[in-house]
Design a protein around this motif. Structure first.
Motif, mmCIF file in Angstrom:
data_model
loop_
_atom_site.group_PDB
_atom_site.id
_atom_site.type_symbol
_atom_site.label_atom_id
_atom_site.label_comp_id
_atom_site.label_asym_id
_atom_site.label_seq_id
_atom_site.Cartn_x
_atom_site.Cartn_y
_atom_site.Cartn_z
ATOM 1 N N GLY A 169 0.806 -1.209 0.000
ATOM 2 C CA GLY A 169 0.000 0.000 0.000
ATOM 3 C C GLY A 169 0.841 1.262 0.000
ATOM 4 N N ILE A 170 2.166 1.082 0.024
ATOM 5 C CA ILE A 170 3.115 2.200 -0.017
ATOM 6 C C ILE A 170 3.687 2.293 -1.427
ATOM 7 N N GLU A 171 3.413 3.358 -2.107
ATOM 8 C CA GLU A 171 3.947 3.526 -3.458
ATOM 9 C C GLU A 171 5.466 3.606 -3.406
ATOM 10 N N GLY A 172 6.129 2.794 -4.224
ATOM 11 C CA GLY A 172 7.583 2.787 -4.269
ATOM 12 C C GLY A 172 8.245 1.894 -3.249
ATOM 13 N N ALA A 173 7.456 1.061 -2.545
ATOM 14 C CA ALA A 173 8.021 0.200 -1.508
ATOM 15 C C ALA A 173 9.090 -0.738 -2.061
ATOM 16 N N GLU A 174 8.920 -1.194 -3.286
ATOM 17 C CA GLU A 174 9.858 -2.159 -3.880
ATOM 18 C C GLU A 174 11.252 -1.575 -4.049
ATOM 19 N N ARG A 231 -7.475 -7.768 4.507
ATOM 20 C CA ARG A 231 -8.226 -7.948 3.263
ATOM 21 C C ARG A 231 -7.284 -8.170 2.085
ATOM 22 N N GLN A 232 -6.082 -7.584 2.156
ATOM 23 C CA GLN A 232 -5.060 -7.780 1.123
ATOM 24 C C GLN A 232 -3.722 -7.968 1.822
ATOM 25 N N HIS A 233 -3.175 -9.175 1.696
ATOM 26 C CA HIS A 233 -1.947 -9.562 2.395
ATOM 27 C C HIS A 233 -0.786 -9.458 1.417
ATOM 28 N N SER A 234 0.232 -8.671 1.752
ATOM 29 C CA SER A 234 1.359 -8.497 0.840
ATOM 30 C C SER A 234 2.671 -8.569 1.606
ATOM 31 N N LEU A 235 3.758 -8.677 0.841
ATOM 32 C CA LEU A 235 5.096 -8.669 1.424
ATOM 33 C C LEU A 235 6.108 -8.282 0.362
ATOM 34 N N VAL A 236 7.017 -7.408 0.724
ATOM 35 C CA VAL A 236 8.231 -7.153 -0.051
ATOM 36 C C VAL A 236 9.372 -7.585 0.851
ATOM 37 N N ALA A 237 10.188 -8.503 0.401
ATOM 38 C CA ALA A 237 11.225 -9.076 1.255
ATOM 39 C C ALA A 237 12.229 -8.014 1.683
ATOM 40 N N PRO A 238 12.699 -8.088 2.936
ATOM 41 C CA PRO A 238 13.695 -7.122 3.402
ATOM 42 C C PRO A 238 15.027 -7.276 2.665
ATOM 43 N N ASN A 239 15.772 -6.186 2.608
ATOM 44 C CA ASN A 239 17.073 -6.192 1.930
ATOM 45 C C ASN A 239 18.188 -5.609 2.787
ATOM 46 N N THR A 240 17.864 -5.173 3.997
ATOM 47 C CA THR A 240 18.843 -4.596 4.905
ATOM 48 C C THR A 240 18.587 -5.202 6.286
ATOM 49 N N PHE A 241 19.659 -5.730 6.929
ATOM 50 C CA PHE A 241 19.417 -6.589 8.080
ATOM 51 C C PHE A 241 20.184 -6.174 9.335
ATOM 52 N N VAL A 242 19.485 -6.295 10.471
ATOM 53 C CA VAL A 242 20.131 -6.300 11.777
ATOM 54 C C VAL A 242 20.534 -7.741 12.029
ATOM 55 N N LYS A 243 21.813 -7.953 12.347
ATOM 56 C CA LYS A 243 22.322 -9.319 12.428
ATOM 57 C C LYS A 243 22.678 -9.709 13.853
ATOM 58 N N GLY A 244 22.405 -10.977 14.166
ATOM 59 C CA GLY A 244 22.822 -11.543 15.427
ATOM 60 C C GLY A 244 21.916 -11.208 16.591
ATOM 61 N N LYS A 245 22.093 -11.970 17.681
ATOM 62 C CA LYS A 245 21.335 -11.731 18.894
ATOM 63 C C LYS A 245 21.818 -10.453 19.557
ATOM 64 N N PHE A 246 20.903 -9.555 19.851
ATOM 65 C CA PHE A 246 21.186 -8.229 20.398
ATOM 66 C C PHE A 246 22.051 -7.387 19.471
ATOM 67 N N GLY A 247 22.051 -7.746 18.191
ATOM 68 C CA GLY A 247 22.845 -6.994 17.223
ATOM 69 C C GLY A 247 22.322 -5.581 17.036
ATOM 70 N N GLN A 248 23.204 -4.672 16.607
ATOM 71 C CA GLN A 248 22.818 -3.281 16.383
ATOM 72 C C GLN A 248 23.275 -2.841 14.998
ATOM 73 N N LEU A 249 22.440 -2.079 14.340
ATOM 74 C CA LEU A 249 22.745 -1.528 13.018
ATOM 75 C C LEU A 249 22.555 -0.023 13.099
ATOM 76 N N ASP A 250 23.645 0.713 12.928
ATOM 77 C CA ASP A 250 23.591 2.175 12.950
ATOM 78 C C ASP A 250 23.552 2.692 11.525
ATOM 79 N N MET A 251 22.574 3.537 11.233
ATOM 80 C CA MET A 251 22.412 4.055 9.883
ATOM 81 C C MET A 251 22.045 5.537 9.931
ATOM 82 N N VAL A 252 22.344 6.235 8.834
ATOM 83 C CA VAL A 252 21.826 7.577 8.609
ATOM 84 C C VAL A 252 21.025 7.511 7.318
ATOM 85 N N ILE A 253 19.723 7.709 7.421
ATOM 86 C CA ILE A 253 18.831 7.612 6.267
ATOM 87 C C ILE A 253 18.146 8.957 6.074
#
Length: 634
Positions: A169-174, A231-253
């Motif tokens: 439902g988000i335009e450009g999600a892909e 009513r409409q079930h969708s999914l776009v697979a993730p492409n950016t990941f937080v890794k590991g148990k208690f892992g942290q990902l620092d980003m500037v977006i």
């Protein structure tokens, strides 16, 4: 004016309230006082503050902009507990705007997406559970804020569908960065066709009330939001990941600094986000919502270990954030109020766990725990701990099972008389079905609806087609449901009543194996999932291997059928009795019934190597899950 008395949340107390009532009595709640009101200012700011703002804590840097009607049932009714009505009034549709930077789109579904205004694009956290709902979210966001920037990033806090299923439902999600924990997709697969998805599907319908209409006789709210209708079930697979148990990902977006953190809690793959430039915390579902947490969910789940969950809340406490938004529930403003909320929440979880273990060590069983473990007085009426979604009642029982297993210690429960046979014996023992029904009707007439339902169950098991005991049990379950504050309990009572009286409408059921969802699964995940459909009897004397060669992704995976077991072989390079050459799209079409095998072979979409007859023989060994299995009528 009638003097008010305080009525607790336990169903035992609720039944006591109705001891002299009948189904037609219109005064169930005359003496019930609402102890957790729609607004929380008496708790956070002190009595007499005069505050009327719609969020928790300080009236500072936050705005509330209404955008539409409340989707929950929010009218007073003798069939709805007043606490539940007050809870519905927390779910008005609108936008919380914090410093005109962070926007929580509230009341559009079970989840309330957070949208952040970045320099050249927006960031969206936890799309709501249905495509059409997310389209409404985006339309109202852009209309309310005038912000037409493209989406730059999307975060899925965890694998439950109310946190990702509306993404298209988000335009450009892909084309966006899509952030999740590295185990996200494996969990989605396991919760759909690759595991208990079919069972979760029909049990979600009962616990979330998706088969019920929004009315005084039906669904009131979703516990964590106004409803949970996909009513409409969708999914776009993730492409950016937080890794590991208690892992942290620092980003500037888009100029926004974010600390993504893995915090196992309500879900094993839960991630949160902290915005150090603004001292804002997005707590995801570590803080589940304005309700006691679902330490166990009656729809079914693996053990949610409270001893892992409450330390996760301590991670959030460590940020000392000034403002907190979460996936469910309204924002909290003010560092001391955020700390109070987090501390009370984690203490409620630790208390439930520690006191349950203490009671277990003293010999208590599940049956004892549901009656013994109750929140202490200073927490029982906390604005975030009402019995609306999770419940200490079913949480304590599950702690016993999670820590000790199902066996209660009485050896007669190791191999008890089968319930159907036991009911037949009980019915005969009391003098026949008519006598059992007489006892059940007297229980209902006296307001003892739990006992009425139990007695009627014995009469039902003698003859599942006899409508008289089914209708009586349905009546008793409705009465129990009307007395409930907990949405999951209420919905299950009322949906089971419809199953019993034959009015249930399966057309609105949730599909957790939607084609758009499965299209995001990897080829190996789709092949591996077939093993859960193997018919043990028909394959008892079979031993062969069938391989699937995917021409589009240049990978081959196989299933070895070996006497009632199907062993999965990833990246198979051995000898198969037959190999099916096809694309993932065609394979997916076979799985969802959009492609017929013989037609696909004739059209050249599928080619076969080896013994071609093995392929239809293999598919003949697979069973489809039961359509609309009976849960209560059994």
């Amino acid at each position: 004016m009638m003097k008010k008395t305080i009525i607790g949340f336990s169903i035992a107390t609720a039944i006591a309230l109705s001891a002299t009532a009948t189904a037609g009595d219109q005064h169930r709640f005359d003496n019930v006082e609402v102890k957790i009101p729609t607004l929380s200012h008496d708790y956070y700011l002190g009595e007499g503050s005069g505050a009327t703002h719609f969020w928790h804590g300080e009236n500072k840097d936050m705005k509330w902009i209404p955008t539409g009607k409340n989707e929950a049932f929010d009218k007073k009714s003798d069939k709805v507990h007043p606490q539940l009505t007050a809870h519905s009034n927390k779910m008005k549709k609108g936008v919380f705007a914090y410093k005109n930077k962070f926007f929580q789109m509230y009341g559009y579904g079970l989840t309330s997406p957070m949208i952040i205004d970045g320099e050249g694009g927006i960031l969206i956290f936890d799309p709501v559970e249905s495509v059409d709902k997310m389209q409404s979210v985006m339309r109202d966001f852009r209309k309310t804020t005038g912000n037409n920037k493209p989406v730059a990033a999307i975060m899925y806090s965890h694998w439950h569908p109310d946190h990702y299923a509306g993404v298209r439902g988000i335009e450009g999600a892909e084309d966006a960065k899509i952030i999740a924990h590295e185990t996200f997709m494996a969990n989605v697969v396991k919760g759909s066709m690759g595991g208990t998805g079919p069972a979760l599907g029909f049990r979600v319908d009962y616990s979330l009330g998706t088969l019920l209409d929004v009315e005084e006789d039906g669904r009131i709210n979703g516990g964590l939001g106004p409803d949970f209708e996909i009513r409409q079930h969708s999914l776009v697979a993730p492409n950016t990941f937080v890794k590991g148990k208690f892992g942290q990902l620092d980003m500037v977006i888009e100029g926004v600094e974010i600390e993504f953190k893995h915090v196992p809690s309500e879900a094993s793959d839960e991630i949160t986000a902290y915005f150090p430039q603004f001292d804002v915390l997005f707590g995801s579902e570590v803080i589940q919502g304005e309700s006691f947490p679902n330490l166990h969910t009656i729809r079914g789940t693996q053990y949610r270990d409270p001893s892992i969950w409450f330390p996760g809340v301590d991670i959030l406490r460590g940020y000392n954030a000034n403002t907190m938004m979460v996936s469910h529930g309204r924002p909290v403003v003010g560092a001391k109020h955020v700390d109070d909320t987090l501390t009370a929440y984690r203490d409620a979880i630790q208390y439930t766990y520690d006191q349950s273990i203490k009671a277990i060590n003293n010999g208590s069983t599940q049956e004892d725990l549901i009656r013994e473990i109750k929140l202490p007085k200073h927490l029982v009426n906390h604005p975030w701990l009402g019995d609306f979604y999770g419940s200490i009642r079913h949480a304590a029982k599950q702690i016993f099972v999670g820590e000790m297993g199902w066996f209660d210690g009485d050896p007669t429960t190791l191999n008890p008389t089968y319930t159907v046979e036991a009911s037949q014996r009980y019915t005969k023992m009391v003098g026949g079905k008519a006598k059992m029904m007489d006892f059940a009707e007297k229980a209902c007439d006296s307001g003892d609806y739990q006992w009425c339902a139990e007695l009627a169950t014995h009469a039902i098991r003698v003859d599942l087609e006899d409508m008289e005991p089914r209708l009586l049990k349905a009546k008793a379950l409705r009465e129990l449901g009307f007395l409930e504050t907990n949405n999951n309990w209420r919905n299950w009572y009322l949906t089971s009543a419809q199953e019993l009286d034959g009015t249930i409408d399966y057309s609105k059921k949730i599909n957790l194996q939607a084609p758009d969802l499965m299209a995001e699964f990897k080829a190996d995940q789709l092949v591996n999932a077939l093993r859960f459909s193997l018919n043990a009897e028909r394959s008892a004397d079979q031993h062969f291997t069938i391989a699937f060669n995917f021409s589009d992704s240049k990978e081959t995976h196989a299933l070895e059928v070996r006497r009632s077991v199907a062993q999965f072989h990833k990246d198979f390079d051995g000898q198969a009795k037959a190999t099916v050459n096809l694309t993932k799209e065609v394979f997916l079409g076979l799985l969802v019934g959009k492609v017929e095998f013989t037609d696909a072979v004739k059209a050249g979409y599928i080619t076969l190597d080896g013994e071609a007859a093995t392929v239809p023989a293999f598919f003949a060994l697979l069973d489809k899950p039961t359509e609309n299995p009976k849960i209560t009528l059994r």
